[in-house]
Scaffold this active site. Structure first.
Site, PDB file in Angstrom:
ATOM      1  CG  HIS A  92      41.148 -13.957  43.366  1.00  0.00           C
ATOM      2  ND1 HIS A  92      41.583 -13.127  44.283  1.00  0.00           N
ATOM      3  CD2 HIS A  92      42.009 -13.970  42.457  1.00  0.00           C
ATOM      4  CE1 HIS A  92      42.883 -13.007  44.179  1.00  0.00           C
ATOM      5  NE2 HIS A  92      43.246 -13.347  42.811  1.00  0.00           N
ATOM      6  CG  HIS A 123      43.505 -16.575  38.771  1.00  0.00           C
ATOM      7  ND1 HIS A 123      43.957 -15.304  37.992  1.00  0.00           N
ATOM      8  CD2 HIS A 123      43.825 -16.206  40.008  1.00  0.00           C
ATOM      9  CE1 HIS A 123      44.519 -14.762  39.159  1.00  0.00           C
ATOM     10  NE2 HIS A 123      44.314 -15.329  40.187  1.00  0.00           N
TER      11      HIS A 123
HETATM   12  P1  5GP Z   1      46.087 -12.682  42.243  1.00  0.00           P
HETATM   13  O1  5GP Z   1      47.322 -12.060  41.916  1.00  0.00           O
HETATM   14  O2  5GP Z   1      45.790 -11.910  43.625  1.00  0.00           O
HETATM   15  O3  5GP Z   1      45.945 -14.048  42.302  1.00  0.00           O
HETATM   16  O4  5GP Z   1      45.241 -12.287  41.116  1.00  0.00           O
HETATM   17  C1  5GP Z   1      44.557 -10.931  40.990  1.00  0.00           C
HETATM   18  C2  5GP Z   1      44.235 -10.810  39.472  1.00  0.00           C
HETATM   19  O5  5GP Z   1      43.505  -9.585  39.570  1.00  0.00           O
HETATM   20  C3  5GP Z   1      45.344 -10.752  38.644  1.00  0.00           C
HETATM   21  O6  5GP Z   1      45.278 -11.763  37.812  1.00  0.00           O
HETATM   22  C4  5GP Z   1      45.021  -9.165  38.003  1.00  0.00           C
HETATM   23  O7  5GP Z   1      45.353  -9.474  36.640  1.00  0.00           O
HETATM   24  C5  5GP Z   1      43.470  -9.089  38.271  1.00  0.00           C
HETATM   25  N1  5GP Z   1      43.373  -7.744  38.327  1.00  0.00           N
HETATM   26  C6  5GP Z   1      43.946  -6.726  38.788  1.00  0.00           C
HETATM   27  N2  5GP Z   1      43.292  -5.679  38.991  1.00  0.00           N
HETATM   28  C7  5GP Z   1      42.170  -5.787  37.850  1.00  0.00           C
HETATM   29  C8  5GP Z   1      40.893  -4.852  37.838  1.00  0.00           C
HETATM   30  O8  5GP Z   1      41.216  -3.691  37.915  1.00  0.00           O
HETATM   31  N3  5GP Z   1      39.948  -5.424  36.929  1.00  0.00           N
HETATM   32  C9  5GP Z   1      40.102  -6.795  36.610  1.00  0.00           C
HETATM   33  N4  5GP Z   1      39.077  -7.532  36.105  1.00  0.00           N
HETATM   34  N5  5GP Z   1      41.095  -7.672  37.013  1.00  0.00           N
HETATM   35  C10 5GP Z   1      42.130  -7.247  37.764  1.00  0.00           C
END
Ligand code: 5GP
Length: 145
Positions: free
Chosen positions: A107, A109
């Site tokens: 993903h 951001h």
């Molecule tokens: P990563 O740490 O993998 O780059 O980002 C994962 C993102 O997913 C984080 O920014 C976190 O806040 C978001 N996130 C985690 N759980 C959920 C969820 O249940 N729903 C949504 N919409 N975002 C989530």
């Protein structure tokens, strides 16, 4: 956890894609989904994912799916800029646990930034109110070209 690992079909974004848990969606087509991060690091923090690829990280995604995803990131960022008028924005894309990744469905951001507002740290933001996220998603969606 290694940087190279199998895709977990029960990761949280896979569940969002299957409609098993709620999310404040901004827009989608058959290839991509843009939705609000539920722990936003700033107002209007959006996530963009592929619906067709099960790549855990940037390393595995198919070139065509990556093209569609990056085009979706740009389209969404343009709408965020139009809707919320940030002074800048960050695109963040984390890979592997050591890279800070916590959800292993690739993903991007989009994190709007304002000069006078500090950004919350990754993994340190409180959960946002669902109605607030829905309203932001609607504003961003209304600004899509
Ligand atoms: P990563 O740490 O993998 O780059 O980002 C994962 C993102 O997913 C984080 O920014 C976190 O806040 C978001 N996130 C985690 N759980 C959920 C969820 O249940 N729903 C949504 N919409 N975002 C989530």
């Amino acid at each position: 956890m290694s940087l190279h690992h199998a895709y977990d079909p029960d990761n949280i974004f896979a569940k969002i894609l299957r409609g098993e848990i709620p999310s404040a969606n901004v827009w989608e087509d058959e290839h991509v989904l843009a939705f609000m991060d539920v722990f936003p690091q700033s107002e209007g923090h959006v996530l963009v994912i592929s619906k067709t690829s099960t790549a855990p990280s940037l390393l595995e995604i198919e070139p065509e799916a990556l093209d569609r995803l990056t085009a979706a990131v740009q389209r969404t960022a343009r709408a965020v800029e139009k809707a919320l008028s940030p002074d800048g924005f960050q695109i963040m894309q984390l890979n592997g646990e050591a890279g800070g990744q916590t959800v292993f469905h690739l993903h991007f951001h989009i994190i709007p930034r304002w000069t006078d507002r500090p950004m919350k740290g990754h993994g340190h933001a409180p959960m946002a109110d669902a109605a607030v996220l829905r309203a932001l998603a609607d504003r961003i969606a209304a600004a899509l070209d």
